[in-house]
Design an enzyme around this catalytic site. Structure first.
Site, PDB file in Angstrom:
ATOM      1  N   PRO A  23      22.500  64.639  77.951  1.00 38.79           N
ATOM      2  CA  PRO A  23      22.768  63.881  76.658  1.00 38.79           C
ATOM      3  C   PRO A  23      21.661  62.935  76.676  1.00 38.79           C
ATOM      4  O   PRO A  23      21.148  62.339  77.430  1.00 38.79           O
ATOM      5  CB  PRO A  23      23.911  63.012  77.110  1.00 38.79           C
ATOM      6  CG  PRO A  23      24.818  63.750  77.972  1.00 38.79           C
ATOM      7  CD  PRO A  23      23.698  64.450  78.898  1.00 38.79           C
ATOM      8  N   CYS A  25      20.157  60.099  73.766  1.00 39.75           N
ATOM      9  CA  CYS A  25      20.032  59.440  72.557  1.00 39.75           C
ATOM     10  C   CYS A  25      18.857  59.543  71.626  1.00 39.75           C
ATOM     11  O   CYS A  25      18.006  59.736  71.875  1.00 39.75           O
ATOM     12  CB  CYS A  25      20.056  58.009  73.038  1.00 39.75           C
ATOM     13  SG  CYS A  25      21.683  57.300  73.712  1.00 39.75           S
ATOM     14  N   ALA A  57      24.981  60.172  74.036  1.00 39.86           N
ATOM     15  CA  ALA A  57      26.170  59.163  74.143  1.00 39.86           C
ATOM     16  C   ALA A  57      26.592  59.043  72.974  1.00 39.86           C
ATOM     17  O   ALA A  57      26.098  58.500  71.854  1.00 39.86           O
ATOM     18  CB  ALA A  57      25.806  57.971  74.997  1.00 39.86           C
ATOM     19  N   GLN A  99      29.498  63.796  75.074  1.00 39.91           N
ATOM     20  CA  GLN A  99      29.514  62.715  75.876  1.00 39.91           C
ATOM     21  C   GLN A  99      30.078  61.341  75.222  1.00 39.91           C
ATOM     22  O   GLN A  99      29.574  61.004  74.291  1.00 39.91           O
ATOM     23  CB  GLN A  99      28.159  62.196  76.500  1.00 39.91           C
ATOM     24  CG  GLN A  99      28.097  61.413  77.658  1.00 39.91           C
ATOM     25  CD  GLN A  99      26.636  60.818  77.875  1.00 39.91           C
ATOM     26  OE1 GLN A  99      25.967  59.968  77.151  1.00 39.91           O
ATOM     27  NE2 GLN A  99      26.485  60.900  79.340  1.00 39.91           N
ATOM     28  N   TYR A 181      26.055  50.709  81.633  1.00 39.40           N
ATOM     29  CA  TYR A 181      26.961  50.723  80.282  1.00 39.40           C
ATOM     30  C   TYR A 181      28.196  50.499  80.959  1.00 39.40           C
ATOM     31  O   TYR A 181      28.382  49.968  81.897  1.00 39.40           O
ATOM     32  CB  TYR A 181      26.889  51.939  79.449  1.00 39.40           C
ATOM     33  CG  TYR A 181      25.355  52.292  78.963  1.00 39.40           C
ATOM     34  CD1 TYR A 181      24.702  51.201  78.313  1.00 39.40           C
ATOM     35  CD2 TYR A 181      24.670  53.482  79.232  1.00 39.40           C
ATOM     36  CE1 TYR A 181      23.194  51.468  77.871  1.00 39.40           C
ATOM     37  CE2 TYR A 181      23.551  53.822  78.716  1.00 39.40           C
ATOM     38  CZ  TYR A 181      22.701  52.648  77.827  1.00 39.40           C
ATOM     39  OH  TYR A 181      21.634  52.919  77.566  1.00 39.40           O
TER      40      TYR A 181
END
Length: 367
Positions: A23, A25, A57, A99, A181
């Site tokens: 993943p 971003c 994400a 994800q 996170y």
């Protein structure tokens, strides 16, 4: 056949090889929706031969985004453009994965090329949430401590998004519990100072993630794959560490998690991380061995020989690439050539393939 290019089967789903798209971003959404950029980015990697392709994400709630430009999946409408992406990935013989994420106290921040720190509410930001009212750093906003009721609501949001992802054609779901996170924030005693059932002891700090994983597993049909990405260590004394990661992996396996995606760091601003080629691979190796669960290795894996050795020596079951696939979307095809094995090419590209390369049969033509 090189081990890197061998089939990998989990449940009833077979990955054509051991190469995955991690993943990444893209910070390019408006109101959380995927667009042409996401289609081009993700489908190019499927054409390039990866066995599994994960979206970036995808936030399960609006305040769960890292930046205002993050991908979101908090409504059924968000899956309409994602379904087209999943269909294309599947047609290339790859597994489409999504994800699911919540940024927690690291939410409402500028995308990397637009600034640093918190985005003010007047400019589209919001008040982030977290396990405790502890900011990530001086330039980040202090989060609102989540109530037990809001924790339950977020677990439902993860499960609902997972069910919608399956309906949209995604055969794998990954829960993002790494990189500082929200779910990672609950795991680490450095960011979780709660005194209720979600803080304090190991059992309590891991409760949110374990309950979330159980809810997602129940929302998915049996053949669907469930991964969990963790940061195996905070790289800071007194924080989350690899011993706790091994025990967490054991418990996640009993819930029905199929694979642990082993990253590290992200929860401590100034942690000293010994970055170097394959520096996180030992985490995948130890968790695989001691928790008896499949793992993925990530982090500065760049050459085909390096990736093949990770699989061949049993350090991990998958390698998930990020920056290397940004540099070369067709890295898997090049890896096959470098390793001396004819990997299938799309029929449209066969004129450029090395001699002897077989034609890739689109999934929808297979009976």
């Amino acid at each position: 056949m090189p081990h890197l290019l061998s089939e990998f089967r989990l449940r009833d789903i077979a990955l054509a090889n051991r190469i995955g798209v991690s993943p990444m971003c893209q910070y390019s959404s408006v109101d959380g929706f995927a667009n042409d950029w996401h289609f081009a980015h993700l489908t190019a990697r499927a054409v390039g031969g990866a066995g599994i392709v994960f979206t970036e994400a995808a936030a399960v709630s609006p305040e769960g985004r890292i930046s205002p430009q993050d991908l979101g999946v908090w409504s059924e409408k968000h899956f309409e453009p994602l379904a087209r992406i999943a269909r294309f990935i599947d047609a290339q013989g790859a597994v489409a994965g999504v994800q699911l994420a919540h940024a927690g106290r690291k939410g409402s921040t500028y995308r990397p090329w637009s600034g640093r720190g918190a985005v003010p509410e007047a400019l589209g930001g919001w008040r982030p949430v977290g396990p405790s009212a502890i900011a990530f750093s001086d330039s980040y906003a202090t989060p609102v401590e989540l109530s037990a009721d809001r924790i339950k609501a977020l677990q439902l949001a993860f499960a609902t998004a997972a069910a919608r992802a399956h309906a949209a054609g995604f055969r794998a779901v990954e829960i993002h519990a790494a990189h500082g996170y929200l779910l990672h924030e609950f795991l680490s005693p450095l960011s979780n100072r709660r005194a209720d059932d979600y803080g304090g002891s190991f059992d309590n700090r891991t409760r949110f993630l374990r309950e979330c994983a159980a809810a997602v597993r129940r929302a998915l049909p049996e053949p669907s794959l469930l991964f969990v990405r963790i940061s195996a260590t905070d790289w800071t004394e007194g924080g989350w560490d690899v011993d706790q990661s091994v025990e967490l992996a054991r418990r996640l396996k009993t819930i029905g998690v199929d694979l642990i995606d082993c990253s590290s760091g992200g929860n401590v601003e100034k942690a000293e991380i010994p970055v170097g080629p394959g520096y996180q691979v030992p985490f995948a190796q130890r968790i695989r061995r001691e928790a008896d669960i499949a793992t993925a290795a990530v982090g500065m894996i760049t050459s085909p020989a390096q990736a093949d050795q990770i699989i061949r020596t049993g350090q991990a079951d998958l390698v998930l690439l990020a920056r290397e696939l940004l540099r070369d979307p067709y890295w898997p095809l090049r890896a096959a050539q470098d390793l001396g094995y004819p990997m299938p090419w799309p029929a449209q590209y066969l004129r450029a393939a090395p001699a002897g390369a077989p034609e890739r049969t689109p999934a929808h033509e297979l009976d």
